[in-house]
Design a protein around this motif. Structure first.
Motif, PDB file in Angstrom:
ATOM      1  N   LEU A 264       6.053   6.482 -16.481  1.00 49.31           N
ATOM      2  CA  LEU A 264       6.597   5.266 -17.094  1.00 49.31           C
ATOM      3  C   LEU A 264       7.490   4.531 -16.106  1.00 49.31           C
ATOM      4  CD1 LEU A 264       7.062   3.446 -19.569  1.00 49.31           C
ATOM      5  CD2 LEU A 264       8.946   4.973 -20.226  1.00 49.31           C
ATOM      6  N   ASN A 265       8.295   5.272 -15.372  1.00 44.14           N
ATOM      7  CA  ASN A 265       9.161   4.678 -14.358  1.00 44.14           C
ATOM      8  C   ASN A 265       8.339   3.927 -13.314  1.00 44.14           C
ATOM      9  OD1 ASN A 265      10.610   5.037 -11.541  1.00 44.14           O
ATOM     10  ND2 ASN A 265      12.222   5.206 -13.079  1.00 44.14           N
ATOM     11  N   VAL A 266       7.243   4.525 -12.880  1.00 43.07           N
ATOM     12  CA  VAL A 266       6.378   3.898 -11.884  1.00 43.07           C
ATOM     13  C   VAL A 266       5.735   2.628 -12.445  1.00 43.07           C
ATOM     14  CG1 VAL A 266       4.217   4.180 -10.604  1.00 43.07           C
ATOM     15  CG2 VAL A 266       5.930   6.007 -10.605  1.00 43.07           C
ATOM     16  N   VAL A 267       5.249   2.691 -13.672  1.00 40.48           N
ATOM     17  CA  VAL A 267       4.597   1.530 -14.284  1.00 40.48           C
ATOM     18  C   VAL A 267       5.567   0.359 -14.411  1.00 40.48           C
ATOM     19  CG1 VAL A 267       3.610   0.638 -16.433  1.00 40.48           C
ATOM     20  CG2 VAL A 267       2.833   2.831 -15.515  1.00 40.48           C
TER      21      VAL A 267
ATOM     22  N   VAL B  81       0.829  -1.202   0.000  1.00 37.26           N
ATOM     23  CA  VAL B  81       0.000   0.000   0.000  1.00 37.26           C
ATOM     24  C   VAL B  81       0.867   1.257   0.000  1.00 37.26           C
ATOM     25  CG1 VAL B  81      -1.625   1.371   1.360  1.00 37.26           C
ATOM     26  CG2 VAL B  81      -2.003  -1.072   1.074  1.00 37.26           C
ATOM     27  N   LEU B  82       1.915   1.282   0.819  1.00 35.20           N
ATOM     28  CA  LEU B  82       2.734   2.490   0.943  1.00 35.20           C
ATOM     29  C   LEU B  82       3.550   2.773  -0.315  1.00 35.20           C
ATOM     30  CD1 LEU B  82       3.979   2.399   4.659  1.00 35.20           C
ATOM     31  CD2 LEU B  82       1.950   3.484   3.669  1.00 35.20           C
ATOM     32  N   VAL B  83       4.058   1.729  -0.973  1.00 30.77           N
ATOM     33  CA  VAL B  83       4.798   1.995  -2.209  1.00 30.77           C
ATOM     34  C   VAL B  83       3.845   2.430  -3.316  1.00 30.77           C
ATOM     35  CG1 VAL B  83       6.738   0.482  -1.643  1.00 30.77           C
ATOM     36  CG2 VAL B  83       4.800  -0.442  -2.932  1.00 30.77           C
ATOM     37  N   ALA B  84       2.625   1.906  -3.302  1.00 28.42           N
ATOM     38  CA  ALA B  84       1.640   2.375  -4.279  1.00 28.42           C
ATOM     39  C   ALA B  84       1.291   3.841  -4.022  1.00 28.42           C
ATOM     40  CB  ALA B  84       0.383   1.510  -4.211  1.00 28.42           C
ATOM     41  N   LEU B  85       1.162   4.209  -2.752  1.00 30.99           N
ATOM     42  CA  LEU B  85       0.886   5.600  -2.394  1.00 30.99           C
ATOM     43  C   LEU B  85       2.050   6.499  -2.820  1.00 30.99           C
ATOM     44  CD1 LEU B  85      -1.308   7.243  -0.864  1.00 30.99           C
ATOM     45  CD2 LEU B  85       0.088   6.968   1.189  1.00 30.99           C
TER      46      LEU B  85
END
Length: 366
Positions: free
Chosen positions: A200-203, A155-159
């Motif tokens: 893009l980096n996040v995806v 959850v925290l890395v997604a946030l």
């Protein structure tokens, strides 16, 4: 929980360490060997770093992306996605993470960069960029090794990912342009970074392994049932997380081996504020979790997500904005050089402190 353990356990740190596999037990040794191998390849093999650097799409290194996918997928396949609502309902954890990551972290790195590198503006700027890039990838491994809360980490890395896309450019303007001019520290400088590049980096570094882990858990439980999935599938996937970690480290250091080994004094100047940063962020956040009464697993998750940084993004932004041979890029490269061994050491620190937290989640004095 270690990367090869199929399920969480409420045991004291010595028992956890005693159950580690050979791969896990000597992880610090394997990491140091991987770093040495990467530095050696980058330094001794002609054209190695250049060849690896050319294997990219849209500014994203494919070898590093492959390593991170292999590293994160097994851990994310262990996450109990049906428990995520328990994490999002923990207001203390969620608010603390946002404040520490997006208010405290960048401010601490800004202060340390100016304190330790007042005469080296390029390195200073590179460090500030590192501080703006909050961790969304490798923290998954450190959290798992330290027996942190897997669901909370997801959850925290997604946030962090959402805020990274929205806030990275704004914070770059604040800390690199507005604040230096406002504090009369000199002329500010812009940060030319595309929101789409950050997205893009996040995806690549989070979205793909997260989707793969979710589908594996969902389909595996549907076919085998939860107990059989966790007993048979997860132990087979587990070791690949560490294989991916070691591969990523070798590739990363091979890419920058010549740069790092040819400028040791500069590396030392950059390393000092980074060491202070990791110590301040980890220990400060760990004490914050204790003070809030969080259980050990969520306290560890909070501390590691606060201390880690997204060095992949920091390096990519520094190279794209200032050039591959710039001082800003070197600061980004030194980031993982210091972060990897320091955070693996902090895994052991966290496990040693675990006994200070009773099973009911109310922390005692450290």
């Amino acid at each position: 929980m270690t990367a090869t353990d199929p399920a969480p356990a409420r045991e004291e740190a010595p028992s956890v360490v005693g159950k580690l596999s050979t791969l896990d037990r000597y992880l610090a040794v394997w990491i140091l060997l991987a770093m040495g191998a990467g530095l050696g390849l980058g330094r001794l093999v002609p054209g190695m770093s250049g060849a690896l650097a050319e294997i990219e799409v849209g500014g994203v290194s494919l070898p590093i992306a492959l390593g991170l996918l292999v590293m994160m997928y097994p851990v994310l396949a262990k996450v109990r996605y049906d428990r995520l609502d328990r994490v999002t309902g923990d207001k203390r954890l969620m608010v603390s993470s946002l404040v520490v990551n997006w208010l405290v972290g960048p401010a601490v790195m800004f202060a340390l960069a100016w304190i330790f590198l007042p005469d080296l503006p390029a390195y200073r700027t590179g460090l500030i960029i590192v501080g703006l890039a909050r961790c969304i990838a490798m923290v998954i491994i450190w959290n798992d090794l330290a027996c942190g809360d897997r669901e909370a980490a997801a959850v925290l890395v997604a946030l962090n990912s959402v805020f990274q896309v929205v806030a990275f450019g704004l914070l770059g303007w604040l800390y690199l342009d507005l604040l230096p001019r406002w504090l009369h520290l000199g002329d500010g400088q812009g940060l030319d970074v595309s929101v789409w590049h950050i997205a893009l980096n996040v995806v690549v570094f989070l979205g793909i392994p997260l989707l793969a882990g979710f589908l594996t858990r969902r389909l595996g439980e549907r076919k085998l049932g939860r107990a059989e999935y966790e007993a048979k599938v997860l132990p087979r996937l587990g070791p690949w997380a560490l294989y991916g970690l070691l591969f990523t480290i070798v590739v990363l250091f091979a890419l920058q081996g010549e740069t790092i080994t040819s400028r040791p004094l500069d590396v030392a100047r950059i390393a000092l504020p980074l060491l202070v940063y990791f110590a301040v962020m980890f220990f400060g956040t760990f004490l914050l979790g204790k003070g809030l009464g969080l259980a050990y697993d969520r306290t560890a998750t909070l501390a590691f997500t606060a201390a880690g940084n997204n060095f992949e993004l920091a390096i990519a932004v520094a190279v794209a904005t200032f050039g591959v041979t710039s001082g800003q890029a070197l600061s980004g490269v030194v980031g993982p050089l210091i972060e990897v061994p320091v955070l693996i050491g902090l895994v052991h620190v966290a496990l040693a402190w675990r006994r200070r937290f009773p099973a009911d989640g109310v922390a005692t004095g450290l």
